[in-house]
Design a protein around this motif. Structure first.
Motif, PDB file in Angstrom:
ATOM      1  N   ASP A   1     -13.292  -2.635  26.258  1.00 23.90           N
ATOM      2  CA  ASP A   1     -13.280  -1.925  24.976  1.00 23.90           C
ATOM      3  C   ASP A   1     -13.543  -0.438  25.170  1.00 23.90           C
ATOM      4  O   ASP A   1     -12.950   0.404  24.474  1.00 23.90           O
ATOM      5  N   PHE A   2     -14.438  -0.102  26.105  1.00 18.93           N
ATOM      6  CA  PHE A   2     -14.736   1.319  26.332  1.00 18.93           C
ATOM      7  C   PHE A   2     -13.531   2.033  26.943  1.00 18.93           C
ATOM      8  O   PHE A   2     -13.276   3.201  26.629  1.00 18.93           O
ATOM      9  N   LEU A   3     -12.780   1.347  27.813  1.00 21.29           N
ATOM     10  CA  LEU A   3     -11.560   1.953  28.352  1.00 21.29           C
ATOM     11  C   LEU A   3     -10.550   2.225  27.247  1.00 21.29           C
ATOM     12  O   LEU A   3      -9.885   3.276  27.238  1.00 21.29           O
ATOM     13  N   LEU A   4     -10.427   1.302  26.311  1.00 23.24           N
ATOM     14  CA  LEU A   4      -9.529   1.530  25.170  1.00 23.24           C
ATOM     15  C   LEU A   4     -10.022   2.697  24.316  1.00 23.24           C
ATOM     16  O   LEU A   4      -9.213   3.485  23.799  1.00 23.24           O
ATOM     17  N   PHE A   5     -11.334   2.806  24.164  1.00 19.93           N
ATOM     18  CA  PHE A   5     -11.904   3.921  23.414  1.00 19.93           C
ATOM     19  C   PHE A   5     -11.587   5.255  24.105  1.00 19.93           C
ATOM     20  O   PHE A   5     -11.197   6.232  23.447  1.00 19.93           O
ATOM     21  N   ILE A   6     -11.737   5.307  25.416  1.00 19.83           N
ATOM     22  CA  ILE A   6     -11.407   6.531  26.163  1.00 19.83           C
ATOM     23  C   ILE A   6      -9.929   6.864  26.012  1.00 19.83           C
ATOM     24  O   ILE A   6      -9.549   8.029  25.810  1.00 19.83           O
TER      25      ILE A   6
END
Length: 717
Positions: free
Chosen positions: A254-259
């Motif tokens: 999810d954090f990669l998608l946020f970035i």
């Protein structure tokens, strides 16, 4: 005091409710108890208002009189109809709001009911004035009522923040949540509620970051705030793909998608600053994103030095995935055509290579197709991920037509002595690397020019050199800037390029050593005499050494047994503490003296953490989370951005309070005079320096392992 409430709203009933509905509503409201943190004072005040409403409305005569007053103040539907038909409505007329006159003892109950009705703004409006004055010798019930009002205001802030969160107003939501947390911290109450609010603040951070960085570039302060919050999250997580917990609730995917979502709101320079720093952890994802930022900037702004940096960073990724296509584009933009061709030969990406071959038909190499692919890939797949480049138009022709490009390419260091990053696959024969080639624009085409032989006066290229036409068209593939890295399954290793040995293990042209003639007897005799003399001299020295050792032992004191400490005259074997230095940790009871020692230790630790050396060891001795994480992150950021500050402090303790609910929690208010002189890149930064002689700060202390440490702090004014 009048509060905007009426008996029907207190019971949650319409004005047409009958007796049975009234009785059921009273029973339900009486059974609904507020949160467990409320005292009996608040519960009793709330119940008193509920019972008062039921008594009035359950008595027909009293209800009729109340309704007459209630409806008399509000215009009836018939009156509204007649008024609207005879004259236009007045724009200044205010809507009717029924209200109750309550005693001061009933205020906490009324606020609690307003909170249950969702009137959060009214709770804040009518509750805040009651906290302006704090009686010195208040009775116990008054102290409990004040604590209940503080709790109600904090809960109103929390619920209002959640409501604004749902509406997409993230900064306003954060402001409401932080207001409630600050209120609880000032009063030193309800740590559990503060924990709930803090959890919401952490989870809100990704939304705030997106909202802040999406602001127009003119709002630089807000955008910098968002970028700093992103750096804080990365620090807490231990990197983009790190295992740390930033309390946001986002997993690694999810954090990669946020970035990835965030990148479209950041400029190329901002992404370069963030991801180059993250790549040092090391992080493969951050390295790849930094390559994108450097490559995009270098091509758009005609800066080959940035492209050279991205090319060097790609070498780190070679063992993880197939990045030969990106390396080929970098080599092309640096004018290294032979290296670009060799990188293409090593690439195993089928679709891009098929496109490049298709557009290189009729050419002795793949460079025409690579030119087309690289230009389209940068323009359509790389640039859209940068706020300042998504509408930018750039071409290879313009790039190489820039005179600065040729000058900077000439100035780039030769890579002939470096490790060959275009490592061959195991079944490929390594070749000697030729001299890098520069490119120029001639007759509308990009053509190679040998760096080692070209002179400024040359206007034509040798016939053997290849012309690289820059043509139009779009590659039939989607190769974009995704943060997901796929390991390279086709390349098992990257062996160094070593020339092959001959089959027999030696060079075929190596000369054979000549046969040596035997030595003469005379020379052998001299050698024998010399060897005997050397042995005799060595034996004599050995005997003399043993004799001296025996004499020294016979006439000296006994030797010390075991390993002895190394003592130097100019340095004591044990560090002698400074008598003026206060110990960092404080034990025992919390009073004026110990509070001063704790706060002074914190100020000293802050000076070291933000000082020239950026030392954070003392922060861990005096702070605990969340203050520890916040200040450690700020110290690391100062080191990365190459700034430091010199602090001067003076301190005066105003008050020391122990928590009524937790004996291991205390609060200290102090007046701090702080003078900070900032330096950036070794130069004085007068704009950032300040001198504030009257900072009122409230510190929250917690006792862990019988040692007092600072858990949080807030500047009151």
């Amino acid at each position: 005091m009048r509060i905007p409430l009426d008996y029907y709203r207190i019971l949650g009933l319409p004005i047409q409710a009958n007796a049975d509905q009234l009785q059921q509503a009273h029973r339900d409201r009486a059974m609904q108890l507020p949160r467990r943190e409320y005292s009996e004072v608040a519960i009793a005040a709330r119940k008193q208002l509920i019972d008062e409403a039921y008594v009035v409305l359950s008595n027909p005569e009293q209800r009729q009189a109340y309704d007459a007053t209630f409806l008399g103040a509000a215009p009836s539907p018939e009156a509204e109809s007649e008024t609207s038909s005879s004259s236009p409505p007045s724009s200044t007329a205010e809507p009717f709001t029924p209200s109750l006159n309550i005693d001061n003892e009933q205020l906490v109950g009324a606020l609690l009911i307003l909170l249950e009705l969702g009137e959060y703004e009214l709770v804040l409006k009518y509750g805040r004035p009651s906290l302006n004055s704090k009686p010195q010798n208040a009775e116990k019930d008054q102290q409990l009522a004040r604590a209940d009002i503080v709790l109600t205001l904090a809960l109103a802030c929390m619920e209002l923040g959640r409501e604004q969160w749902q509406q997409g107003s993230y900064e306003n939501a954060a402001e409401s949540l932080e207001t409630g947390q600050k209120l609880l911290l000032q009063e030193g109450l309800f740590a559990s509620v503060r924990g709930e609010i803090q959890a919401d603040i952490y989870k809100l951070r990704p939304y705030r970051i997106l909202e802040l960085v999406a602001q127009p570039e003119e709002k630089a302060t807000q955008r910098r705030k968002g970028i700093q919050m992103l750096r804080d999250m990365l620090q807490e997580r231990g990197g983009i793909d790190g295992p740390g917990n930033d309390q946001s609730g986002l997993g690694i995917d999810d954090f990669l998608l946020f970035i990835q979502q965030l990148r479209g709101y950041l400029t190329a320079k901002e992404q370069q600053s963030i991801f180059e720093t993250e790549a040092l952890r090391p992080s493969a994802v951050a390295t790849y994103l930094a390559v994108y930022a450097l490559l995009a900037q270098g091509f758009a702004e005609h800066k080959p030095a940035l492209i050279a940096r991205s090319k060097r960073m790609l070498v780190r990724l070679g063992s993880r995935q197939d990045v030969h296509l990106e390396q080929a584009v970098c080599a092309l933009l640096l004018g290294q055509t032979e290296e670009a061709s060799r990188a293409l030969e090593l690439s195993q990406e089928y679709e891009p290579l098929a496109f490049i071959r298709e557009h290189s038909q009729g050419s002795p190499d793949l460079l025409p197709g690579l030119c087309l692919y690289g230009e389209r890939w940068l323009q359509e797949e790389v640039f859209p991920h940068f706020r300042d480049l998504k509408n930018r138009q750039s071409s290879l022709k313009d790039y190489f037509a820039d005179e600065r490009i040729q000058t900077e390419l000439e100035a780039l260091p030769s890579e002939s002595e470096e490790i060959d990053e275009w490592a061959a696959l195991p079944n490929q024969r390594a070749t000697v690397r030729p001299e890098p080639t520069a490119l120029k624009v001639e007759n509308g085409n990009v053509v190679p020019v040998n760096r080692s032989t070209r002179t400024p006066a040359q206007t034509a290229t040798p016939a053997s050199e290849r012309q690289l036409a820059v043509v139009g068209g779009k590659p039939p593939l989607a190769r974009g800037g995704t943060a997901t890295l796929t390991p390279n399954s086709g390349v098992s290793s990257r062996p160094a390029s070593i020339p092959p040995h001959p089959p027999n293990g030696r060079s075929s042209t190596a000369p054979t050593p000549p046969n040596r003639a035997g030595r003469s007897p005379k020379n052998s005799r001299f050698l024998l005499i010399g060897a005997v003399g050397i042995l005799g001299l060595g034996l004599l020295l050995f005997l003399v050494s043993r004799t001296l050792t025996w004499l020294e032992g016979a006439f000296s004191e006994p030797l010390l047994q075991g390993e002895q400490p190394q003592v130097q005259l100019d340095r004591p074997p044990v560090e002698i503490p400074d008598p003026d230095l206060q110990p960092t940790t404080v034990t025992g009871e919390l009073n004026q003296q110990s509070a001063r020692q704790i706060v002074q230790s914190w100020l000293d630790a802050k000076s070291e953490a933000l000082g020239r050396e950026h030392r954070t060891e003392r922060l861990e001795e005096i702070l605990v989370d969340p203050a520890l994480s916040r200040w450690r992150s700020q110290s690391q950021q100062a080191r990365q951005e190459n700034w430091y500050a010199e602090h001067e402090h003076s301190l005066q303790i105003e008050s020391v309070e122990m928590s009524q609910l937790n004996p291991n929690q205390g609060f200290v208010e102090a007046i701090v005079s702080e003078k900070a002189t900032f330096f950036e890149n070794g130069q004085l930064d007068s704009a950032s320096s300040y001198n504030d002689p009257n900072l009122r700060v409230r510190y929250e202390l917690i006792r862990q392992d019988n040692q007092w440490r600072i858990q949080d702090m807030v500047v009151l004014r």
